[in-house]
Design a protein around this motif. Structure first.
Motif, PDB file in Angstrom:
ATOM      1  N   ILE A 284       0.866  -1.175   0.000  1.00  0.00           N
ATOM      2  CA  ILE A 284       0.000   0.000   0.000  1.00  0.00           C
ATOM      3  C   ILE A 284       0.904   1.227   0.000  1.00  0.00           C
ATOM      4  O   ILE A 284       1.637   1.467   0.959  1.00  0.00           O
ATOM      5  N   GLY A 285       0.883   1.977  -1.097  1.00  0.00           N
ATOM      6  CA  GLY A 285       1.699   3.173  -1.222  1.00  0.00           C
ATOM      7  C   GLY A 285       0.837   4.428  -1.262  1.00  0.00           C
ATOM      8  O   GLY A 285      -0.389   4.360  -1.286  1.00  0.00           O
ATOM      9  N   GLY A 286       1.492   5.547  -1.289  1.00  0.00           N
ATOM     10  CA  GLY A 286       0.774   6.818  -1.335  1.00  0.00           C
ATOM     11  C   GLY A 286       1.525   7.882  -0.570  1.00  0.00           C
ATOM     12  O   GLY A 286       2.398   7.593   0.249  1.00  0.00           O
ATOM     13  N   ARG A 287       1.161   9.129  -0.826  1.00  0.00           N
ATOM     14  CA  ARG A 287       1.812  10.235  -0.145  1.00  0.00           C
ATOM     15  C   ARG A 287       1.526  10.203   1.351  1.00  0.00           C
ATOM     16  O   ARG A 287       0.548   9.606   1.797  1.00  0.00           O
ATOM     17  N   THR A 288       2.363  10.865   2.119  1.00  0.00           N
ATOM     18  CA  THR A 288       2.154  10.978   3.559  1.00  0.00           C
ATOM     19  C   THR A 288       0.800  11.631   3.836  1.00  0.00           C
ATOM     20  O   THR A 288       0.455  12.644   3.232  1.00  0.00           O
ATOM     21  N   GLY A 289       0.035  11.008   4.728  1.00  0.00           N
ATOM     22  CA  GLY A 289      -1.259  11.553   5.101  1.00  0.00           C
ATOM     23  C   GLY A 289      -2.432  10.973   4.335  1.00  0.00           C
ATOM     24  O   GLY A 289      -3.578  11.351   4.605  1.00  0.00           O
ATOM     25  N   THR A 290      -2.192  10.078   3.388  1.00  0.00           N
ATOM     26  CA  THR A 290      -3.308   9.490   2.646  1.00  0.00           C
ATOM     27  C   THR A 290      -4.028   8.411   3.446  1.00  0.00           C
ATOM     28  O   THR A 290      -5.077   7.929   3.022  1.00  0.00           O
ATOM     29  N   GLY A 291      -3.473   8.025   4.592  1.00  0.00           N
ATOM     30  CA  GLY A 291      -4.145   7.043   5.442  1.00  0.00           C
ATOM     31  C   GLY A 291      -3.839   5.611   5.051  1.00  0.00           C
ATOM     32  O   GLY A 291      -4.712   4.740   5.133  1.00  0.00           O
ATOM     33  N   LYS A 292      -2.595   5.344   4.660  1.00  0.00           N
ATOM     34  CA  LYS A 292      -2.203   3.995   4.255  1.00  0.00           C
ATOM     35  C   LYS A 292      -2.400   2.984   5.388  1.00  0.00           C
ATOM     36  O   LYS A 292      -2.842   1.859   5.159  1.00  0.00           O
ATOM     37  N   THR A 293      -2.083   3.410   6.608  1.00  0.00           N
ATOM     38  CA  THR A 293      -2.251   2.507   7.745  1.00  0.00           C
ATOM     39  C   THR A 293      -3.715   2.184   7.979  1.00  0.00           C
ATOM     40  O   THR A 293      -4.050   1.083   8.435  1.00  0.00           O
ATOM     41  N   ARG A 294      -4.603   3.102   7.651  1.00  0.00           N
ATOM     42  CA  ARG A 294      -6.035   2.828   7.754  1.00  0.00           C
ATOM     43  C   ARG A 294      -6.459   1.752   6.767  1.00  0.00           C
ATOM     44  O   ARG A 294      -7.330   0.931   7.057  1.00  0.00           O
ATOM     45  N   VAL A 295      -5.861   1.754   5.589  1.00  0.00           N
ATOM     46  CA  VAL A 295      -6.140   0.714   4.608  1.00  0.00           C
ATOM     47  C   VAL A 295      -5.695  -0.647   5.155  1.00  0.00           C
ATOM     48  O   VAL A 295      -6.436  -1.637   5.102  1.00  0.00           O
ATOM     49  N   VAL A 296      -4.484  -0.705   5.667  1.00  0.00           N
ATOM     50  CA  VAL A 296      -3.958  -1.948   6.233  1.00  0.00           C
ATOM     51  C   VAL A 296      -4.878  -2.459   7.341  1.00  0.00           C
ATOM     52  O   VAL A 296      -5.196  -3.657   7.412  1.00  0.00           O
ATOM     53  N   ALA A 297      -5.332  -1.564   8.211  1.00  0.00           N
ATOM     54  CA  ALA A 297      -6.183  -1.962   9.335  1.00  0.00           C
ATOM     55  C   ALA A 297      -7.531  -2.501   8.865  1.00  0.00           C
ATOM     56  O   ALA A 297      -8.162  -3.300   9.572  1.00  0.00           O
ATOM     57  N   ALA A 298      -7.981  -2.089   7.678  1.00  0.00           N
ATOM     58  CA  ALA A 298      -9.290  -2.512   7.177  1.00  0.00           C
ATOM     59  C   ALA A 298      -9.255  -3.861   6.476  1.00  0.00           C
ATOM     60  O   ALA A 298     -10.313  -4.406   6.144  1.00  0.00           O
ATOM     61  N   LEU A 299      -8.065  -4.424   6.261  1.00  0.00           N
ATOM     62  CA  LEU A 299      -7.931  -5.656   5.486  1.00  0.00           C
ATOM     63  C   LEU A 299      -7.578  -6.840   6.373  1.00  0.00           C
ATOM     64  O   LEU A 299      -6.741  -6.728   7.269  1.00  0.00           O
ATOM     65  N   ASP A 300      -8.183  -7.982   6.089  1.00  0.00           N
ATOM     66  CA  ASP A 300      -7.896  -9.193   6.857  1.00  0.00           C
ATOM     67  C   ASP A 300      -6.583  -9.836   6.434  1.00  0.00           C
ATOM     68  O   ASP A 300      -5.981 -10.580   7.215  1.00  0.00           O
ATOM     69  N   ASN A 301      -6.162  -9.600   5.185  1.00  0.00           N
ATOM     70  CA  ASN A 301      -4.959 -10.253   4.656  1.00  0.00           C
ATOM     71  C   ASN A 301      -3.744  -9.337   4.711  1.00  0.00           C
ATOM     72  O   ASN A 301      -2.890  -9.351   3.833  1.00  0.00           O
ATOM     73  N   ALA A 302      -3.661  -8.519   5.755  1.00  0.00           N
ATOM     74  CA  ALA A 302      -2.581  -7.545   5.879  1.00  0.00           C
ATOM     75  C   ALA A 302      -1.805  -7.734   7.173  1.00  0.00           C
ATOM     76  O   ALA A 302      -2.334  -8.250   8.170  1.00  0.00           O
ATOM     77  N   ILE A 303      -0.551  -7.312   7.156  1.00  0.00           N
ATOM     78  CA  ILE A 303       0.297  -7.267   8.344  1.00  0.00           C
ATOM     79  C   ILE A 303       0.668  -5.811   8.576  1.00  0.00           C
ATOM     80  O   ILE A 303       1.204  -5.150   7.679  1.00  0.00           O
ATOM     81  N   ASP A 304       0.403  -5.305   9.759  1.00  0.00           N
ATOM     82  CA  ASP A 304       0.658  -3.909  10.107  1.00  0.00           C
ATOM     83  C   ASP A 304       2.088  -3.773  10.623  1.00  0.00           C
ATOM     84  O   ASP A 304       2.352  -3.961  11.815  1.00  0.00           O
ATOM     85  N   LEU A 305       3.016  -3.439   9.734  1.00  0.00           N
ATOM     86  CA  LEU A 305       4.422  -3.327  10.120  1.00  0.00           C
ATOM     87  C   LEU A 305       4.629  -2.247  11.173  1.00  0.00           C
ATOM     88  O   LEU A 305       5.386  -2.436  12.136  1.00  0.00           O
TER      89      LEU A 305
END
Length: 367
Positions: free
Chosen positions: A148-169
């Motif tokens: 999951i990429g994107g500029r700072t502030g786009t909420g990439k961590t929110r995307v990770v948190a919304a997915l079951d197949n993700a690991i929150d580094l």
């Protein structure tokens, strides 16, 4: 005497989230541990050091005798009660020491004598740690990664948190991944981070051939380093890119770094010390990138930040924070993102707003 239970099924122990009774000294535990482990040591750091010295000077028999003298009487009973309490609370757990040897065998027998039969991990912490290191390499060989990429502030961590197949580094590292990402609770040890990361892949890949989603990160998250094999896989992994307006990104930063982080500092340090430490930490984060900003720009943003905190302290109004956040995004983070994106080899699978990326990740990804 009946043989006491033991296990060497390390994979199942981690897949099941087994509660671990870690009998190593506090110093050993602080150096590296597992997410589900509780440290109730057989010996303190000082006691372990004394026994180790005795072993070197007088041999094993003398060291064992000294250990029994140090952990005896009322102190032995106090520790036994703590171990018994853990075993009663976690009947599905296991105990271990460093190598699964004398310390864990002793406590296992003491528990059995007290009427509690509790399994021991063969090979102890060392074997479990070796399994996770080897398993991480196996996982990275077979896993399909999507970033999951994107500029700072786009909420990439929110995307990770919304997915079951993700690991929150960043969640595993307890850091938000930028110069301002320090959290009041501090980061785990490098070994703890690696252990948790390997377990994360183990859980994601059990019975699944789908992709594992990660946030695009650099070499370091705070002071913790990503394993080199993971970095190499991430370098050419395909990406989903989150795109949001500057105004929306400012609001995300405001929520994460002013509202949420400010509350964390108050929870940790109290209503008097927390806000002051929050302000200090953000100013320190800005000062760390002074050379890259340039002296004049750094001072201008620093002045804006100081005024914003003064207004917040006086009235609770957060509005002035938006000015320095916007300036920092446009003058520092956006140019850095463009450069970093140019260095990536992986193709872009999808670009869109945060909710669109979440929807695509849930329905449009395949092996």
């Amino acid at each position: 005497m009946a043989t006491l239970p033991e296990t060497s099924d390390y994979r199942q122990l981690f897949l099941a989230g087994t509660p671990f009774l870690d009998l190593r000294s506090p110093g050993e535990f602080a150096h590296g541990a597992f997410p589900t482990a509780t440290n109730l040591p057989l010996m303190s750091n000082e006691e372990r050091a004394r026994v180790g010295t005795c072993y070197k000077q007088q041999g094993q028999a003398a060291a064992i005798a000294l250990g029994h003298r140090l952990v005896s009487g009322a102190e032995r009973e106090r520790r036994l009660e703590a171990w018994s309490g853990f075993a009663r609370e976690h009947p599905d757990g296991c105990l271990y020491c460093w190598r699964g040897g004398l310390r864990s065998q002793t406590v296992q027998q003491w528990l059995a004598d007290a009427g509690i039969v509790y399994p021991r991990v063969v090979g102890g912490y060392k074997a479990l740690r070796r399994f996770l290191l080897e398993e991480l390499e196996r996982s990275l060989q077979r896993a399909q990664l999507v970033l999951i990429g994107g500029r700072t502030g786009t909420g990439k961590t929110r995307v990770v948190a919304a997915l079951d197949n993700a690991i929150d580094l960043e969640g595993l590292a307890r850091h938000r991944g930028s110069s301002f990402g320090h959290l009041p609770e501090g980061q785990p040890s490098q070994i703890d981070f690696e252990n948790a990361l390997s377990i994360g892949f183990l859980l994601q890949l059990q019975g699944s051939a789908g992709p594992v989603v990660l946030e695009d990160e650099g070499r370091l998250i705070g002071r913790l380093a990503l394993p080199e094999s993971l970095r190499q896989r991430m370098q050419d992994a395909p990406m989903l890119v989150v795109e949001e307006s500057l105004a929306e990104r400012v609001e995300v930063i405001l929520e994460d770094y002013i509202v949420d982080l400010g509350q964390r500092y108050m929870d940790s340090e109290g209503v008097l010390e927390g806000p002051a430490l929050h302000r200090t930490r953000l100013l320190e984060g800005l000062d760390r990138i002074r050379k890259r900003l340039g002296g004049e720009r750094h001072q201008a943003i620093r002045t804006q930040m100081e005024k914003a905190f003064a207004q917040q302290r006086a009235s609770g109004d957060l509005d002035q924070h938006r000015a320095w956040i916007s300036a920092l995004l446009e003058s520092y983070y956006d140019p850095m993102y463009r450069y970093q994106l140019s260095q990536r080899a992986g193709r872009i699978l999808f670009q869109g707003r945060r909710d669109e990326v979440i929807s695509f990740a849930r329905t449009g990804l395949s092996c």
